[in-house]
Design an enzyme around this catalytic site. Structure first.
Site, short mmCIF file in Angstrom:
data_model
loop_
_atom_site.label_atom_id
_atom_site.label_comp_id
_atom_site.label_asym_id
_atom_site.label_seq_id
_atom_site.Cartn_x
_atom_site.Cartn_y
_atom_site.Cartn_z
N GLU A 277 0.84 -1.22 0.00
CA GLU A 277 0.00 0.00 0.00
C GLU A 277 0.87 1.26 0.00
OE1 GLU A 277 -3.14 -0.15 -0.56
OE2 GLU A 277 -3.25 -2.32 -0.35
N ASP A 358 3.83 -4.17 -5.77
CA ASP A 358 4.43 -5.44 -5.32
C ASP A 358 5.96 -5.33 -5.32
OD1 ASP A 358 2.05 -6.70 -4.90
OD2 ASP A 358 2.09 -7.93 -6.72
ZN LIG Z 1 -2.61 -2.71 -4.72
#
Ligand SMILES: [Zn+2]
Length: 410
Positions: A277, A358
């Site tokens: 996030e 990621d």
């Molecule tokens: Zn995401």
């Protein structure tokens, strides 16, 4: 083009959209039984896997039934002059364009929502219940509906009234003012969504002091991210499915974790999700998304301004007296193929951003706990591990699990 050809064009657009979606659903369903990729072998045991297959098939047939019903309802409404009927009814009560438009949209939205209500009730209390996801009570379900309508009436009604007011005042250049209004609204919503809207539906509490919070703050310090607002939301009062999201920017930025996420994942996995996030924020995804959607809105409003005064557009949905509200619906359907395309582009961008977030989590924290958290979340929601590439291309805002795992391991 005259209004009769436009009428048939509208019918064609609605049927074509249904046909494309149905073909994609069918292609996707044909892969439900595909073998699971080796990297994901540990997501499901045999019992959970057959449960997930049953869940996919159930959703597939239910989706087909409800979209067919909704298509027939819309076509029938058009064919039998439903819009003209509502327009005449509304004109019996009001003559002023803003009041007419509010009544017109209010009746159509409330009516179609009530007709579709049995479908959403069935989804929650039969399908989700059967697979153990549903935690919502009937009271909460209907309370949510009523709050949703109230919110739409206030926010949607307010925006619509503003836009028509600009139209009355500025003619076709209304689009510039309407754009300003919607842009401002989007920014305010993005900043204060968690403060203004979420409390209507959920309770949010600051994450309590303890090892988890220390670990999160340790990570935030390491990457130079000022994170004061970490909230836990009581998602468990509606569903067992877990989630986490980022909202706002500047001083208003905050991370919201579902209580179901906290109970499901271990501390390392939660920090990995949080790192993902933070990646969205650090890579400016929040601002880019907001800017893109404001730009798309501007283009849409400009196109609307070119057609709104054309009586054929209102008459295309069978309404005899041209008006802003009738033209808005006609335009909305005629424009939908283009909005499908912009939606596709936004999904493409979103999947790209997921990889970037990621990668950020991998570089600044660790890939392994992120992989295991993604796997747990997939198992927890019985998600499809073998989606069809065409379906992913059209509908997925996140890459399929296998692609994310491969990218994280690379
Ligand atoms: Zn995401």
């Amino acid at each position: 083009m005259n209004s009769t050809s436009l009428f048939y064009l509208i019918g064609f657009i609605l049927i074509a959209k249904f046909a494309i979606d149905t073909v994609l659903d069918y292609l996707n369903a044909k892969k439900f039984k595909d073998p699971i990729p080796m990297e994901l072998a540990d997501v499901y045991d045999e019992a959970a896997y057959s449960k997930s297959q049953l869940y996919k098939r159930t959703n597939y047939s239910f989706g087909l039934l409800s979209s067919l019903f909704s298509l027939l309802l819309t076509l029938g409404f058009l064919w039998f002059g439903g819009f003209e009927w509502v327009d005449t009814f509304v004109r019996g009560f009001a003559t002023e364009p803003i009041t007419m438009a509010l009544l017109f949209f209010g009746l159509i939205i409330l009516g179609s929502d009530l007709i579709m209500l049995p479908f959403s009730y069935y989804r929650t209390f039969v399908i989700e219940e059967k697979f153990g996801f549903n935690k919502s009570s009937r009271k909460l379900f209907f309370l949510d509906k009523i709050k949703g309508w109230g919110m739409l009436a206030v926010l949607g009604g307010g925006m619509l009234a503003g836009i028509i007011w600009f139209f009355e005042w500025a003619g076709t250049s209304f689009w510039l003012y309407a754009w300003g209004l919607i842009a401002l609204f989007s920014i305010v919503m993005n900043l204060f969504y968690s403060r203004l809207i979420v409390p209507l539906f959920n309770k949010q509490t600051p994450l309590e002091d303890g090892p988890l919070k220390d670990k999160i703050q340790g990570y935030a310090r390491k990457v130079g991210f000022e994170l004061k607002n970490i909230f836990v939301i009581d998602g468990s009062k509606r569903t067992t499915k877990a989630n986490a999201y980022f909202s706002g920017f500047g001083k208003e930025k905050r991370v919201t974790l579902y209580d179901t996420l906290i109970s499901e994942l271990n501390e390392n996995e939660i920090v990995a999700v949080l790192a993902h996030e933070v990646g969205h924020y650090k890579k400016n995804h929040i601002v880019v998304n907001l800017t893109t959607s404001i730009l798309v809105t501007g283009i849409t409003l400009y196109l609307l301004s070119l057609f709104v005064n054309n009586p054929e557009v209102a008459m295309a949905i069978g309404v005899k007296i041209p008006s802003f509200h009738a033209a808005l619906i006609g335009f909305g359907i005629l424009y939908s193929p283009i909005s499908e395309l912009t939606g596709l582009a936004m999904n493409y961008l979103s999947r790209k951003f997921e990889y970037e977030a990621d990668n950020y989590a991998k570089e600044t924290y660790e890939a392994t706990p992120l992989i295991s958290s993604l796997k747990k979340l997939s198992r927890n929601s019985l998600s499809n591990l073998t989606p069809h590439p065409a379906y992913v291309f059209m509908h997925y805002s996140h890459p399929p699990l296998i692609d994310r795992v491969r990218n994280l391991r690379a």
